[in-house]
Design an enzyme around this catalytic site. Structure first.
Site, short mmCIF file in Angstrom:
data_model
loop_
_atom_site.label_atom_id
_atom_site.label_comp_id
_atom_site.label_asym_id
_atom_site.label_seq_id
_atom_site.Cartn_x
_atom_site.Cartn_y
_atom_site.Cartn_z
N ARG A 364 -3.41 -0.09 -0.36
CA ARG A 364 -2.77 -1.07 0.35
C ARG A 364 -2.88 -2.49 0.01
NH1 ARG A 364 -3.77 2.48 5.02
NH2 ARG A 364 -2.05 3.73 5.29
N VAL A 365 -4.08 -2.56 -1.06
CA VAL A 365 -4.31 -3.79 -1.69
C VAL A 365 -3.54 -4.10 -2.91
CG1 VAL A 365 -6.28 -5.00 -2.78
CG2 VAL A 365 -6.59 -3.45 -0.75
#
Length: 499
Positions: A364-365
């Site tokens: 999710r980064v």
């Protein structure tokens, strides 16, 4: 002559300077003991998570504070404790020794060495439970933490301060990914902590030996607690490891911590909670098992520059049963972390190792934790693999396929083959970029699929001999300039003539 006034003056002075060594201790009495737990009566002022001491010198942690007694989990065997024993408050919250003296050592969750290399010289202690850094004290995750594994660095990048879950069934290579990541940090100034919860002692000994052979033990601390030890020790192990990592993080250093694994950790907490008569919830876990893991994982962060800019990157590991990702603990930890790496037995037994399911895994980064060079090749790679997955599912149903579809399937097979990587052989980012650039630009189309691993190894060696400036520029700048691209393509074409 005896001078009475002089003697009286001396006595008065002695009385004025007299100090008593009397120390007031709050003492309780054991009213029930068993299963490494004790119920103690009389500790009115004890605090939650405070250490208490039994007559044998063994310590316990006050966990349940009830109206008429205190539930204490014993940090060790309860064999020498009996009803009626006196229990003394220590006034200290559960804490562990911390500092760089622990690097290169194997310790238990109390920070005591278990590797036979003598005592650990450190005077600093840190409580195992600490408040996570606030929003103001953090900065966004934007620095890459390379794992050395092509499939992860290209498709599921990990950044400093991130929490990336490694999830899969037993024996699918979860620990192998974690160990390769530790080995890849050599010379990068990243300190590592490996927390082994409920792992066999022989497994931990083999791991320590492997890290020592690879030159990685000198910057690593292993915190270990065996499956036969008290549940309380298995419960505090990840928190103890996190406290050791936080000490380095607040000192402005980068730290990687691996929790292997949080499934066993949750089970030991459930065992303690049920014995302490806490109300059971879903799957008999206590209601606060989500909070148990969220307050642990939330302590991973990239600190702001005002606080020194240190980071703590967490790689928690969760073991699933028959691929059931929707069970209670897996869904809890998935919702806490910043992405997950799914490992599946079907890929593992097909020989695709690491057995990462690229379709289900996510970071999710995202690309903010990648170098520009890697980002430039990863985009095309993701697209090709996504198309391959769609076509592969469709191709099972179709009898004859057109030429374009066959070519797309062949390219997908070649890219999948190139993402395979042997254990204990992490690869620098610049070499990964060179290989993946060649693959996405079609330089491997004529190489037979079974020989692609050989091609990749041989090409990296050739690149460092024939055009070392390309790899050096990618490593130093993190970018793939137009000049470097031209040079790389020429080197690839030249190498393919002789391969």
């Amino acid at each position: 002559m005896i001078n009475a006034d002089e003697i009286a003056g001396i006595l008065k002075q002695q009385i004025a300077n007299f100090t008593s060594d009397v120390q007031e201790d709050e003492v309780g009495t054991v009213i029930e003991v068993g299963a490494n737990l004790a119920r103690v009566y009389g500790l009115q002022s004890v605090r939650a998570s405070e250490l208490v001491e039994f007559p044998s010198g063994l310590q316990g942690v006050a966990l349940n504070l009830e109206e008429d007694n205190v539930g204490v989990v014993i940090l060790g065997s309860d064999a020498g404790i009996k009803e009626g024993d006196k229990v003394r408050r220590t006034g200290r919250i559960a804490s562990v020794p911390v500092g760089e003296a622990l690097l290169g050592r194997v310790v238990n969750p109390l920070g005591q060495p278990v590797d036979g290399k003598g005592p650990i010289e450190t005077s600093r202690y840190r409580t195992i439970e600490n408040v996570a850094p606030s929003v103001v004290q953090r900065q966004p995750v934007k620095q890459s933490l390379p794992t050395g594994i092509r499939a992860i660095d290209a498709l599921i990048p990990i950044g400093k301060g991130q929490r990336e879950l490694i999830i899969g069934d037993r024996s699918t290579g979860k620990t192998a990914i974690a160990v390769d990541t530790i080995i890849n940090q050599r010379g990068r100034g990243v300190f590592c902590i490996y927390v082994a919860v409920g792992q066999k002692n022989s497994t931990v000994a083999a791991l320590a030996q492997t890290l020592e052979q690879k030159g990685a033990l000198e910057y690593t601390t292993i915190v270990t607690v065996g499956p036969s030890e008290a549940a309380a020790l298995r419960w505090i192990a990840p928190f103890a490891g996190c406290a050791m990592g936080e000490e380095l993080m607040y000192g402005g250093k980068d730290v990687l911590i691996i929790y292997d694994d949080l499934t066993k950790h949750a089970q030991s907490y459930r065992e303690m909670a049920l014995l302490l008569r806490r109300p059971p919830g879903r799957e008999a876990y206590p209601g606060d098992v989500f909070f148990l893991h969220s307050r642990l994982l939330e302590r991973a962060a990239k600190l702001s520059d005002e606080l020194g800019g240190g980071s703590l990157t967490a790689l928690p590991i969760i073991e699933t049963q028959a691929g059931d990702f929707s069970a209670y603990i897996p869904t809890n930890v998935i919702s806490i972390t910043d992405g997950q790496i799914y490992l599946t037995p079907s890929l593992f037994f097909q020989g695709i190792r690491p057995a990462i399911d690229v379709g289900l895994s996510v970071s999710r980064v995202g690309g903010s934790a990648q170098t520009k060079a890697m980002k430039s090749v990863a985009g095309q790679l993701k697209l090709e693999l996504a198309q391959y997955r769609d076509l592969a599912a469709f191709a099972k149903l179709a009898s004859d396929l057109d030429k374009a579809t066959q070519m797309q399937l062949l390219r997908g097979e070649k890219l999948t083959e190139l993402l395979k990587q042997p254990q204990y052989q992490p690869m620098p980012v610049e070499d990964q970029v060179a290989i993946l650039y060649g693959a996405t630009k079609g330089f491997v189309n004529d190489v037979p699929t079974p020989r692609l691993q050989e091609w990749a190894t041989a090409f990296v060696g050739y690149l460092h001999r024939a055009a070392p400036t390309v790899a050096n520029s990618i490593a130093e700048t993190g970018q793939l300039s137009d000049g470097a691209k031209g040079q790389l393509e020429a080197t690839l074409a030249e190498f393919n003539k002789s391969f």
